[in-house]
Scaffold this active site. Structure first.
Site: not given
Ligand code: NAD
Ligand code: WQD
Length: 335
Positions: A80, A124, A148, A152
């Protein structure tokens, strides 16, 4: 069976640790706390009623990771750890590429050194880019529009190449859609630093009185009510998806990209109104311009996850709204 969980102190990581421990796995969390805190792991221990091995460390610190692999019998890695803010990645791309890509390369070097060949990677839905029709299917062409997203995209490619070089690897690329919600206890949840970028933390911060008004980014999309449509998935369903992915990797070599979503899209206005109804609170909002880089609709084809993992989501948008609010209202300042 010990699983190394990089980034395991974060939002999705903590929830996944709960499901892993419930499924009988031993968990080793490795995190540098750049976007989390040890308190999140402490509370996760409370939920599962047992100690979790927690190592403060950076994926950029190869020697430290070598020590972890030398001292523990690790079967699989769930990776993660990474920086995840799309907008921030545009401003500091080098930091994002270094942290996410160099960090992953070092992790892979150490895994190779210790003969650990099973990894589940947090990819993602962002890799589907701007030009694919919904629902998104795993074999569609991928692309990126920001650093970002490129990290990925590039890590997926690196992992595919690792498998080509050595067919003993088991690699699962999990493409998450939009995770929401929190553990039902309300003691752990999403805890963004500063102004939230994502919809649900913004909604909960407006509802709790920390922010004045939610900006809805555009109401002129080609969607039923004009606002953006996304596939929101409860973080506990997502966590269970990781357990199934680990089990799959134990039984199969190969490299597979798999969507984790519900397969259903909801608009921004539907999320706001569901949140208000379920929780009996008001969310002030105003309509504004579209946010650059946003697409109209994004939701998953979920057939592959069902076929490979025998997994599908159980929770509803109502559950996500209730659990997000339960966490935020009990922890207005986060951890
Ligand atoms: P998060 O930021 O809560 O968790 C990521 C964790 O990684 C954090 O605890 C951070 O401290 C740790 N971290 C970052 N860089 C590090 C490093 N160099 N060494 C060790 N630890 C490190 O984010 P999350 O929402 O839990 O996301 C987890 C993963 O899922 C991420 O890779 C993120 O890109 C991916 N992801 C998240 C979402 C989302 O919307 N939350 C969507 C798609 C993909
Ligand atoms: C959801 C919807 C916005 C905030 C992002 C990353 C994606 C993935 C998940 C990591 C959209 C709308 C949002 C606000 C709004 N992360 N919105 N007002 O953009 O689908 O995805 O998080 O991998 O890579 O891009 O998620 O929650 O930002 O937006 O109207 O203040 O809500 O326009 O339609 P998004 P989000």
């Amino acid at each position: 069976m010990a699983i190394l969980v990089t980034g395991g102190a974060g939002y999705i990581g903590t929830h996944t640790c709960i499901e892993l421990i419930r499924a009988g796995y031993e968990v080793i969390v490795y995190d540098n706390f750049s976007n989390s805190s040890p308190e999140a792991v402490r509370r996760t221990e409370e939920i599962v009623g047992q100690k979790i091995t927690l190592i403060e460390g950076d994926i950029l610190d190869k020697a430290r990771m070598q020590k972890v692999f030398a001292e523990n019998k690790i079967d699989s890695v769930i990776h993660f750890a990474g920086l995840k803010a799309v907008g921030e990645s545009v401003g500091i791309p080098v930091k994002y590429y270094h942290n996410n890509i160099t960090g992953t390369l070092l992790l892979l070097e150490v895994m190779q050194e210790y003969g650990v060949k099973k990894i589940v990677f947090s990819s993602s839905a962002t890799v589907y880019g701007m030009n694919n029709p919904v629902p998104f299917v795993e074999d569609m062409p991928t692309s990126a529009t920001n650093p970002y997203g490129w990290t990925k995209q590039m890590i997926e490619q690196i992992l595919k190449d690792v498998y080509v070089s050595d067919p003993e690897w088991s690699i699962v690329l999990l493409r998450y859609f939009n995770p929401l919600g929190a553990h039902e206890s309300g003691t752990i949840g999403e805890n963004p630093n500063g102004i939230p970028n994502n919809l649900m933390p913004y909604i909960t911060q407006v509802a709790v009185g920390k922010r004045e008004i939610l900006t809805v980014f555009g109401d002129d999309y080609d969607t039923p009510d004009g606002t953006g449509v996304r596939d929101y998935i409860h973080v506990m369903d997502l966590a269970d998806g990781h357990v199934q992915a680990v089990k799959y990797a134990e039984r199969h070599t190969g490299v597979e990209a798999v969507n984790l979503g519900t397969g259903k899209g909801f608009s921004v206005l539907e999320v706001i109104h569901t949140f208000e109804t379920v929780n009996g609170v008001k969310v002030n909002y105003r309509i504004a311009e579209r946010r650059p880089g946003d697409i109209a609709s994004c939701y998953a084809d979920v057939e592959k996850a069902k076929r490979l993992f025998n997994w599908e989501t159980k929770k509803t948008l109502e559950d996500m709204c209730r659990d997000s609010w339960n966490w935020q209202s009990k922890n207005p300042e986060g951890y």
